[in-house]
Design a protein around this motif. Structure first.
Motif, PDB file in Angstrom:
ATOM      1  N   CYS A   1     -15.315  -9.433   8.719  1.00  0.00           N
ATOM      2  CA  CYS A   1     -14.478  -9.864   7.601  1.00  0.00           C
ATOM      3  C   CYS A   1     -13.908  -8.677   6.836  1.00  0.00           C
ATOM      4  N   ALA A   2     -12.987  -9.004   5.968  1.00  0.00           N
ATOM      5  CA  ALA A   2     -12.457  -8.041   5.007  1.00  0.00           C
ATOM      6  C   ALA A   2     -12.917  -8.504   3.640  1.00  0.00           C
ATOM      7  N   VAL A   3     -13.540  -7.613   2.895  1.00  0.00           N
ATOM      8  CA  VAL A   3     -13.995  -7.907   1.539  1.00  0.00           C
ATOM      9  C   VAL A   3     -13.034  -7.190   0.603  1.00  0.00           C
ATOM     10  N   LYS A   4     -12.351  -7.964  -0.248  1.00  0.00           N
ATOM     11  CA  LYS A   4     -11.279  -7.421  -1.074  1.00  0.00           C
ATOM     12  C   LYS A   4     -11.570  -7.593  -2.555  1.00  0.00           C
ATOM     13  N   ALA A   5     -11.467  -6.498  -3.294  1.00  0.00           N
ATOM     14  CA  ALA A   5     -11.522  -6.587  -4.757  1.00  0.00           C
ATOM     15  C   ALA A   5     -10.292  -7.351  -5.218  1.00  0.00           C
ATOM     16  N   ASP A   6     -10.443  -8.172  -6.217  1.00  0.00           N
ATOM     17  CA  ASP A   6      -9.344  -9.006  -6.704  1.00  0.00           C
ATOM     18  C   ASP A   6      -8.186  -8.200  -7.263  1.00  0.00           C
ATOM     19  N   GLY A   7      -8.464  -7.215  -8.070  1.00  0.00           N
ATOM     20  CA  GLY A   7      -7.414  -6.513  -8.808  1.00  0.00           C
ATOM     21  C   GLY A   7      -6.877  -5.282  -8.106  1.00  0.00           C
ATOM     22  N   LEU A   8      -6.040  -4.555  -8.833  1.00  0.00           N
ATOM     23  CA  LEU A   8      -5.412  -3.351  -8.300  1.00  0.00           C
ATOM     24  C   LEU A   8      -6.420  -2.210  -8.213  1.00  0.00           C
ATOM     25  N   THR A   9      -6.435  -1.538  -7.059  1.00  0.00           N
ATOM     26  CA  THR A   9      -7.389  -0.451  -6.817  1.00  0.00           C
ATOM     27  C   THR A   9      -6.728   0.749  -6.155  1.00  0.00           C
ATOM     28  N   LEU A  10      -5.432   0.890  -6.311  1.00  0.00           N
ATOM     29  CA  LEU A  10      -4.686   2.001  -5.712  1.00  0.00           C
ATOM     30  C   LEU A  10      -4.872   2.067  -4.200  1.00  0.00           C
ATOM     31  N   GLY A  11      -4.890   0.898  -3.561  1.00  0.00           N
ATOM     32  CA  GLY A  11      -4.979   0.847  -2.111  1.00  0.00           C
ATOM     33  C   GLY A  11      -6.359   1.069  -1.543  1.00  0.00           C
ATOM     34  N   LYS A  12      -7.383   1.080  -2.382  1.00  0.00           N
ATOM     35  CA  LYS A  12      -8.740   1.383  -1.916  1.00  0.00           C
ATOM     36  C   LYS A  12      -9.679   0.179  -1.952  1.00  0.00           C
ATOM     37  N   GLY A  13      -9.205  -0.991  -2.345  1.00  0.00           N
ATOM     38  CA  GLY A  13     -10.089  -2.107  -2.640  1.00  0.00           C
ATOM     39  C   GLY A  13     -10.400  -3.065  -1.516  1.00  0.00           C
ATOM     40  N   VAL A  14     -10.140  -2.686  -0.266  1.00  0.00           N
ATOM     41  CA  VAL A  14     -10.460  -3.556   0.868  1.00  0.00           C
ATOM     42  C   VAL A  14     -11.459  -2.841   1.761  1.00  0.00           C
ATOM     43  N   LEU A  15     -12.574  -3.497   2.016  1.00  0.00           N
ATOM     44  CA  LEU A  15     -13.594  -2.942   2.900  1.00  0.00           C
ATOM     45  C   LEU A  15     -13.684  -3.832   4.138  1.00  0.00           C
ATOM     46  N   VAL A  16     -13.366  -3.267   5.293  1.00  0.00           N
ATOM     47  CA  VAL A  16     -13.400  -4.004   6.557  1.00  0.00           C
ATOM     48  C   VAL A  16     -14.797  -3.883   7.135  1.00  0.00           C
ATOM     49  N   CYS A  17     -15.363  -5.022   7.493  1.00  0.00           N
ATOM     50  CA  CYS A  17     -16.756  -5.073   7.938  1.00  0.00           C
ATOM     51  C   CYS A  17     -16.839  -5.656   9.346  1.00  0.00           C
ATOM     52  N   THR A  18     -17.810  -5.150  10.115  1.00  0.00           N
ATOM     53  CA  THR A  18     -18.004  -5.642  11.477  1.00  0.00           C
ATOM     54  C   THR A  18     -19.393  -6.239  11.695  1.00  0.00           C
ATOM     55  N   SER A  19     -20.199  -6.277  10.630  1.00  0.00           N
ATOM     56  CA  SER A  19     -21.531  -6.867  10.751  1.00  0.00           C
ATOM     57  C   SER A  19     -21.913  -7.510   9.421  1.00  0.00           C
ATOM     58  N   VAL A  20     -22.904  -8.361   9.473  1.00  0.00           N
ATOM     59  CA  VAL A  20     -23.390  -9.018   8.254  1.00  0.00           C
ATOM     60  C   VAL A  20     -23.932  -7.970   7.282  1.00  0.00           C
ATOM     61  N   ALA A  21     -24.626  -6.974   7.804  1.00  0.00           N
ATOM     62  CA  ALA A  21     -25.181  -5.922   6.937  1.00  0.00           C
ATOM     63  C   ALA A  21     -24.061  -5.171   6.216  1.00  0.00           C
ATOM     64  N   GLU A  22     -23.003  -4.827   6.932  1.00  0.00           N
ATOM     65  CA  GLU A  22     -21.859  -4.141   6.303  1.00  0.00           C
ATOM     66  C   GLU A  22     -21.216  -5.026   5.242  1.00  0.00           C
ATOM     67  N   ALA A  23     -21.051  -6.300   5.559  1.00  0.00           N
ATOM     68  CA  ALA A  23     -20.418  -7.228   4.615  1.00  0.00           C
ATOM     69  C   ALA A  23     -21.250  -7.351   3.341  1.00  0.00           C
ATOM     70  N   LYS A  24     -22.558  -7.492   3.493  1.00  0.00           N
ATOM     71  CA  LYS A  24     -23.425  -7.599   2.315  1.00  0.00           C
ATOM     72  C   LYS A  24     -23.364  -6.326   1.476  1.00  0.00           C
ATOM     73  N   LYS A  25     -23.322  -5.166   2.133  1.00  0.00           N
ATOM     74  CA  LYS A  25     -23.219  -3.892   1.421  1.00  0.00           C
ATOM     75  C   LYS A  25     -21.885  -3.822   0.667  1.00  0.00           C
ATOM     76  N   ALA A  26     -20.795  -4.258   1.308  1.00  0.00           N
ATOM     77  CA  ALA A  26     -19.474  -4.242   0.671  1.00  0.00           C
ATOM     78  C   ALA A  26     -19.450  -5.160  -0.548  1.00  0.00           C
ATOM     79  N   ILE A  27     -20.048  -6.330  -0.420  1.00  0.00           N
ATOM     80  CA  ILE A  27     -20.116  -7.285  -1.529  1.00  0.00           C
ATOM     81  C   ILE A  27     -20.892  -6.677  -2.696  1.00  0.00           C
ATOM     82  N   ASP A  28     -22.025  -6.047  -2.387  1.00  0.00           N
ATOM     83  CA  ASP A  28     -22.809  -5.393  -3.437  1.00  0.00           C
ATOM     84  C   ASP A  28     -22.029  -4.261  -4.103  1.00  0.00           C
ATOM     85  N   GLN A  29     -21.320  -3.473  -3.305  1.00  0.00           N
ATOM     86  CA  GLN A  29     -20.529  -2.375  -3.856  1.00  0.00           C
ATOM     87  C   GLN A  29     -19.510  -2.891  -4.871  1.00  0.00           C
ATOM     88  N   ILE A  30     -18.815  -3.949  -4.495  1.00  0.00           N
ATOM     89  CA  ILE A  30     -17.713  -4.424  -5.336  1.00  0.00           C
ATOM     90  C   ILE A  30     -18.207  -5.296  -6.490  1.00  0.00           C
TER      91      ILE A  30
END
Length: 187
Positions: free
Chosen positions: A116-145
């Motif tokens: 999945c792609a985990v996207k911050a809602d607001g403006l982040t100067l092009g840095k707010g999308v984290l592309v994930c290839t595993s559940v662990a990566e997705a959970k980490k991205a969710i926690d980060q944001i």
């Protein structure tokens, strides 16, 4: 302005372009400058002043400006707004969900097997999308944001979209309400 713009010259007399001391989000200063200089047209580049309503402000003050209004700029300034709009109007898009709760977001990402792609809602100067290839990566991205607020207030809500593989393009169209002019696709 910036260092590159500062080296440009005016076509009419070859004098250097004047860069004023005002940030892109300093709408009162930008308005005062435009009222003083009375340009024929202002063209807005950055997303932030558009999201803050610079087009509305200039138009309310009788100035010609090119760019989306604050309401229209929501398509770029809020991924949640865009996703909800597409879903509401049946516009094809990736399977997605919008979240403010980290656990609900993690459950949804798990249902996508973490691809999945985990996207911050607001403006982040092009840095707010984290592309994930595993559940662990997705959970980490969710926690980060959502939890660690890596993108500040831009990450108080997120969109999680099913990962779609392929080429991504930007497509721009000028429209006057009656007709549309399509620009070439870009990446």
């Amino acid at each position: 302005g910036n260092a590159g713009i500062a080296e440009e010259r005016l076509a009419k007399n070859q004098t250097l372009v004047e860069c004023i001391n005002a940030g892109a989000e300093d709408l009162p200063r930008l308005l005062a400058f435009a009222q003083e200089q009375r340009p024929d047209l202002t063209v807005v580049g950055p997303d932030n002043p558009l999201a803050l309503g610079i087009v509305d402000l200039f138009q309310q003050n009788g100035l010609r400006i090119w760019g989306p209004t604050q309401k229209a700029a929501q398509f770029e300034s809020s991924k949640v707004y865009s996703q909800n709009f597409m879903m509401r109007h049946g516009i094809p898009t990736a399977r997605a969900g919008t979240f403010t709760d980290a656990e609900a977001a993690k459950d949804f990402a798990s249902a996508l097997d973490g691809h999945c792609a985990v996207k911050a809602d607001g403006l982040t100067l092009g840095k707010g999308v984290l592309v994930c290839t595993s559940v662990a990566e997705a959970k980490k991205a969710i926690d980060q944001i959502l939890v660690k607020k890596a993108f500040g207030n831009a990450g108080t809500k997120i969109v999680i979209q099913d990962f779609l593989e392929g080429t991504e393009i930007s497509l721009h169209v000028l429209c006057d309400g009656q007709t549309a002019k399509l620009f070439p696709a870009s990446q």
